[in-house]
Design a protein around this motif. Sequence first.
Motif, PDB file in Angstrom:
ATOM      1  N   GLY A 139       0.833  -1.200   0.000  1.00  0.00           N
ATOM      2  CA  GLY A 139       0.000   0.000   0.000  1.00  0.00           C
ATOM      3  C   GLY A 139       0.864   1.244   0.000  1.00  0.00           C
ATOM      4  O   GLY A 139       0.721   2.123  -0.840  1.00  0.00           O
ATOM      5  N   THR A 140       1.807   1.273   0.940  1.00  0.00           N
ATOM      6  CA  THR A 140       2.666   2.452   1.079  1.00  0.00           C
ATOM      7  C   THR A 140       4.129   2.048   1.071  1.00  0.00           C
ATOM      8  O   THR A 140       4.509   1.016   1.615  1.00  0.00           O
ATOM      9  CB  THR A 140       2.347   3.182   2.409  1.00  0.00           C
ATOM     10  N   MET A 141       4.923   2.893   0.428  1.00  0.00           N
ATOM     11  CA  MET A 141       6.379   2.748   0.416  1.00  0.00           C
ATOM     12  C   MET A 141       6.955   4.023   1.015  1.00  0.00           C
ATOM     13  O   MET A 141       6.572   5.117   0.620  1.00  0.00           O
ATOM     14  CB  MET A 141       6.851   2.578  -1.043  1.00  0.00           C
ATOM     15  N   ALA A 142       7.843   3.881   1.993  1.00  0.00           N
ATOM     16  CA  ALA A 142       8.460   5.055   2.615  1.00  0.00           C
ATOM     17  C   ALA A 142       9.948   4.806   2.783  1.00  0.00           C
ATOM     18  O   ALA A 142      10.413   3.659   2.685  1.00  0.00           O
ATOM     19  CB  ALA A 142       7.798   5.343   3.959  1.00  0.00           C
ATOM     20  N   PHE A 143      10.688   5.871   3.023  1.00  0.00           N
ATOM     21  CA  PHE A 143      12.147   5.751   3.187  1.00  0.00           C
ATOM     22  C   PHE A 143      12.584   6.480   4.443  1.00  0.00           C
ATOM     23  O   PHE A 143      12.015   7.511   4.799  1.00  0.00           O
ATOM     24  CB  PHE A 143      12.858   6.331   1.959  1.00  0.00           C
ATOM     25  N   SER A 144      13.593   5.916   5.123  1.00  0.00           N
ATOM     26  CA  SER A 144      14.067   6.544   6.363  1.00  0.00           C
ATOM     27  C   SER A 144      15.475   6.057   6.683  1.00  0.00           C
ATOM     28  O   SER A 144      15.957   5.094   6.082  1.00  0.00           O
ATOM     29  CB  SER A 144      13.141   6.173   7.525  1.00  0.00           C
ATOM     30  N   ASP A 145      16.099   6.723   7.625  1.00  0.00           N
ATOM     31  CA  ASP A 145      17.396   6.254   8.129  1.00  0.00           C
ATOM     32  C   ASP A 145      17.215   5.391   9.359  1.00  0.00           C
ATOM     33  O   ASP A 145      18.115   4.649   9.730  1.00  0.00           O
ATOM     34  CB  ASP A 145      18.303   7.442   8.464  1.00  0.00           C
ATOM     35  N   GLU A 146      16.048   5.525  10.004  1.00  0.00           N
ATOM     36  CA  GLU A 146      15.767   4.674  11.163  1.00  0.00           C
ATOM     37  C   GLU A 146      15.166   3.362  10.663  1.00  0.00           C
ATOM     38  O   GLU A 146      14.422   3.355   9.683  1.00  0.00           O
ATOM     39  CB  GLU A 146      14.749   5.333  12.103  1.00  0.00           C
TER      40      GLU A 146
END
Length: 255
Positions: free
Chosen positions: A231-238
Amino acid sequence: MSEEEREVSKDQWNRRTFLSFGALGLLGYGLFRGHRWIAEAEPVDGTPAPLRSVLEFNARVNALSKSDHHLVQEYPKERRLRKVRTNGTEGIETPLDAATWTLNVAAHGAQAAQQVTLDMIKALPKTEVVFDFKCIEGWSMITHWGGVRFRDFAEHFGVGWKSGSQVRFKYMALTTPDNGYYVGVDMESALHPQTILAYELNDNPLAEPHGAPLRLIIPTKYGVKNLKRIGTMAFSDERPPDYWAERGYDYDSGL
Ligand SMILES: Nc1nc2c(c(=O)[nH]1)N[C@H]1C(S)=C(S)[C@@H](COP(=O)(O)O)O[C@H]1N2
Ligand SMILES: [Mo]
């Protein structure tokens, strides 16, 4: 009893028993000290330092298998299973609303949020992979998937970058539309050439139990990371939350 077979005297028995118990005692004391050493050591990242060094060793071993030069073995198409089993229904229990589905890429870095349709994804070069899909429950199956390489997708939609196009985020997070299932994947593994956003299984559109309309296929990792119905794709350093890691499984789940 023959002459050669020496009878073990009561004294000798006592001595042996004493030595055995002594050895056991020493072993026990060693284990106790070892445990204290681990338990009392300064924690690093919430993990006691001695265990942390084991994790770091594991991470280095995993890093080897993440590099482009370590491709997962592929098989000829004829080797694929015709009836592919399904496993895991977290986040896909409700019927799919195919008409309104889009892949939501969350805003990150300088990148605004994007809504990506299946047609936009299918317009990118198609790639296929036939590999031995492995579940942590102990079974595996040779399966044939079709879709778009994640790295091609990322390049086309300009996603994953922290600023400009210099530095990538460390993790990709995927969740089902209802947030019922979620995984975090390190970026090296996401960008591995065999990692695909799949919309086909055995040359047919993905059926719902296999993750229609779009799922992750990441052959360098166990089944748990191959999230169905993105559904959702997100990006992070954590490190993003991860369904099975929260239930005690290895976060990396690498092969
Ligand atoms: N949304 C979602 N994806 C998921 C799961 C799940 O429960 N929900 N289970 C995982 C597990 S443990 C495995 S082994 C594979 C199984 O994929 P399959 O059902 O297509 O064989 O899906 C993975 N992806
Ligand atoms: Mo699994």
